[in-house]
Motif scaffolding. Structure first.
Motif, mmCIF file in Angstrom:
data_model
loop_
_atom_site.group_PDB
_atom_site.id
_atom_site.type_symbol
_atom_site.label_atom_id
_atom_site.label_comp_id
_atom_site.label_asym_id
_atom_site.label_seq_id
_atom_site.Cartn_x
_atom_site.Cartn_y
_atom_site.Cartn_z
ATOM 1 N N GLY A 259 0.781 -1.235 0.000
ATOM 2 C CA GLY A 259 0.000 0.000 0.000
ATOM 3 C C GLY A 259 0.808 1.279 0.000
ATOM 4 O O GLY A 259 0.444 2.244 0.670
ATOM 5 N N ALA A 260 1.882 1.305 -0.778
ATOM 6 C CA ALA A 260 2.760 2.488 -0.777
ATOM 7 C C ALA A 260 2.775 3.211 -2.122
ATOM 8 O O ALA A 260 3.755 3.869 -2.472
ATOM 9 C CB ALA A 260 4.182 2.078 -0.402
ATOM 10 N N TYR A 261 1.687 3.116 -2.868
ATOM 11 C CA TYR A 261 1.651 3.759 -4.186
ATOM 12 C C TYR A 261 1.655 5.283 -4.047
ATOM 13 O O TYR A 261 1.111 5.848 -3.090
ATOM 14 C CB TYR A 261 0.397 3.305 -4.931
ATOM 15 N N MET A 262 2.256 5.944 -5.005
ATOM 16 C CA MET A 262 2.325 7.410 -4.994
ATOM 17 C C MET A 262 0.932 8.021 -5.103
ATOM 18 O O MET A 262 0.046 7.482 -5.770
ATOM 19 C CB MET A 262 3.198 7.890 -6.163
ATOM 20 N N THR A 263 0.742 9.179 -4.466
ATOM 21 C CA THR A 263 -0.540 9.870 -4.559
ATOM 22 C C THR A 263 -0.587 10.746 -5.814
ATOM 23 O O THR A 263 0.461 11.175 -6.320
ATOM 24 C CB THR A 263 -0.775 10.769 -3.337
ATOM 25 N N PRO A 264 -1.791 11.034 -6.324
ATOM 26 C CA PRO A 264 -1.879 11.866 -7.528
ATOM 27 C C PRO A 264 -1.344 13.282 -7.321
ATOM 28 O O PRO A 264 -0.781 13.878 -8.240
ATOM 29 C CB PRO A 264 -3.371 11.865 -7.861
ATOM 30 N N GLN A 265 -1.515 13.837 -6.135
ATOM 31 C CA GLN A 265 -0.999 15.189 -5.879
ATOM 32 C C GLN A 265 0.522 15.229 -6.022
ATOM 33 O O GLN A 265 1.081 16.145 -6.625
ATOM 34 C CB GLN A 265 -1.408 15.653 -4.472
ATOM 35 N N VAL A 266 1.191 14.230 -5.452
ATOM 36 C CA VAL A 266 2.650 14.155 -5.556
ATOM 37 C C VAL A 266 3.065 13.928 -7.006
ATOM 38 O O VAL A 266 4.021 14.537 -7.500
ATOM 39 C CB VAL A 266 3.197 13.048 -4.643
ATOM 40 N N ALA A 267 2.377 13.045 -7.707
ATOM 41 C CA ALA A 267 2.723 12.771 -9.100
ATOM 42 C C ALA A 267 2.615 14.030 -9.951
ATOM 43 O O ALA A 267 3.456 14.266 -10.848
ATOM 44 C CB ALA A 267 1.813 11.678 -9.666
ATOM 45 N N TYR A 268 1.620 14.855 -9.676
ATOM 46 C CA TYR A 268 1.460 16.107 -10.422
ATOM 47 C C TYR A 268 2.657 17.026 -10.165
ATOM 48 O O TYR A 268 3.258 17.562 -11.098
ATOM 49 C CB TYR A 268 0.166 16.805 -10.016
ATOM 50 N N MET A 269 3.020 17.210 -8.890
ATOM 51 C CA MET A 269 4.146 18.092 -8.563
ATOM 52 C C MET A 269 5.458 17.557 -9.124
ATOM 53 O O MET A 269 6.298 18.318 -9.632
ATOM 54 C CB MET A 269 4.253 18.264 -7.045
ATOM 55 N N GLN A 270 5.625 16.248 -9.078
ATOM 56 C CA GLN A 270 6.886 15.680 -9.554
ATOM 57 C C GLN A 270 6.953 15.632 -11.076
ATOM 58 O O GLN A 270 8.042 15.683 -11.652
ATOM 59 C CB GLN A 270 7.116 14.320 -8.912
ATOM 60 N N THR A 271 5.819 15.590 -11.732
ATOM 61 C CA THR A 271 5.816 15.730 -13.186
ATOM 62 C C THR A 271 6.311 17.118 -13.585
ATOM 63 O O THR A 271 7.108 17.267 -14.515
ATOM 64 C CB THR A 271 4.399 15.492 -13.756
ATOM 65 N N LEU A 272 5.854 18.135 -12.877
ATOM 66 C CA LEU A 272 6.336 19.493 -13.137
ATOM 67 C C LEU A 272 7.834 19.605 -12.842
ATOM 68 O O LEU A 272 8.587 20.237 -13.590
ATOM 69 C CB LEU A 272 5.556 20.504 -12.297
#
Length: 414
Positions: A259-272
């Motif tokens: 249960g350690a999948y990345m959250t969508p908020q983090v994925a958005y920031m890290q994509t930027l």
């Protein structure tokens, strides 16, 4: 069209599905669940027969877009984004490890990584065999029929040791053992892990990728290069999944269950952050090398350790693997722990903080912080000195950083 550059690829990798409003940035899908048109479609998604999303603990469109960008620019077989670098390490090693197995590694590891290998996995019957990874003969002698991985940091933190990856990979291929490497110190726009025989790459995306320490994340990159028929744990799955067996085990069981999948908020920031990593890395590493050279001239500093310096014992192999700018981190030694604390307390521009590759330059005393709960004997065995300061270089002017260091050493500024 001709092959395009890293920075162009990360900017223009297309979405898996066209956005309804033609957004240039992948929207943040703040949702736990997804609706299906039919029970049959729901069954297909949950059983993995389609790529439809079933639940955001398993997959999410925003996270998947981030993973896909990295997969494209690295040419990895698969990328799995998790919620920290330690989550990436633990998920990757648990995928290959089993009770009675051993992992060949070095004592020169980040503190929590060392603890995970020795204490956490050790409690479940997995042995961490610590040896000198710069000595291929010693590594080869430690591998046996229960070795499930060779694991290392490509530049150790904070010792700044560099092992020959091609030699370690050759041992792994000969013995039927995957090479798993934490490459966080040198990002994949510079270092092509696959070219040096790394089978599984682990990255703390908190560092360069996040774009200034905005968020915590980790990545597991599977290059599909290892023959998993040689793994006693995963061999039975190869009939169905072939060289993608590691990814199948990770995605279908391990990361779902932990249960350690990345959250969508983090994925958005890290994509930027990923979109600007190339230009930030260039600035940070140029500053790193220049500042390391300048610090060699200061009488209060006993030694400076950076593998980009010709004086480093690892300069030749570092240059061959990582080029002239091997990461934006170096260490230096003062006369004592007391001198280190005095220096840090006088800093005015450089921040006293943990983390690496923030936009701000950070200083830390590893022995009293990252390794603060270790015994003195353990620190000595890991070559963690109480005289060492670690600097992570940011985006400030090299002149400003040098002046701050000089005033903190109580040396007159010229």
């Amino acid at each position: 069209m001709k092959e395009i550059s890293f920075e162009s690829q990360v900017l223009h990798t297309p979405f898996e599905k066209e956005d309804a409003y033609h957004s240039l940035s992948m929207p943040v899908y703040n949702t736990a669940a997804y609706e299906f048109d039919s029970a049959e479609a729901m069954e297909a998604a949950f059983c993995g027969y389609t790529s439809d999303h079933a639940y955001s603990r398993i997959t999410n469109p925003t996270v998947q877009n981030f993973e896909n960008k990295i997969r494209v620019v690295t040419e990895a077989f698969s990328v799995t984004a998790l919620n920290s670098g330690m989550a990436a390490i633990s998920n990757a090693l648990i995928t290959v490890a089993y009770s009675g197995a051993n992992i060949i590694t070095s004592a020169h590891l980040f503190g929590n990584t060392y603890s995970f290998l020795k204490n956490t996995l050790g409690a479940f019957g997995v042995e961490a065999r610590f040896c000198d990874l710069t000595n291929p003969e010693e590594v080869s002698s430690q591998v046996d029929e229960n070795t499930c991985a060779i694991f290392l940091e490509v530049i150790t933190n904070p010792q700044l040791e560099v092992a020959d990856l091609k030699k370690l990979s050759a041992i792994g291929k000969e013995k039927g053992v995957p090479l798993i490497a934490d490459t966080t110190v040198v990002p994949f726009n510079i270092f092509k892990a696959k070219d040096f025989g790394v089978d599984i790459e682990i990255v703390s995306s908190t560092k360069y990728i996040s774009g200034g320490a905005t968020s915590i994340g980790g990545l597991i990159l599977d290059y599909g290069t290892f023959d998993w028929k040689r793994s006693s744990k995963l061999a039975d799955m190869t009939t169905q999944f072939g060289n993608g067996t590691f990814t199948a085990k990770l995605r279908k069981e391990i990361h779902r269950n932990l249960g350690a999948y990345m959250t969508p908020q983090v994925a958005y920031m890290q994509t930027l952050g990923l979109e600007t990593m190339e230009v930030r890395y260039e600035r940070q590493t140029q500053t790193c090398l220049e500042l390391a050279k300048r610090l060699q001239s200061l009488k209060e500093i006993e030694s400076v350790n950076y593998t980009g310096l010709k004086e480093s014992p690892f300069y030749k192999i570092s240059n061959a693997q990582f080029g002239s700018y091997p990461g934006a981190m170096f260490t230096f030694n003062l006369s004592s722990k007391e001198a280190c604390f005095s220096f840090m307390n006088k800093l005015k521009l450089i921040r006293r903080a943990t983390n690496l590759f923030d936009n701000k330059t950070l200083a830390i005393h590893p022995a009293s912080t990252i390794y603060g709960t270790f015994t003195e004997e353990q620190r000595q065995s890991m070559d963690v000195s109480s005289k060492t300061i670690r600097l992570s270089l940011g985006l400030e002017s090299v002149d400003d950083l040098f002046n701050d260091i000089k005033q903190a050493l109580s040396q007159e500024i010229f």
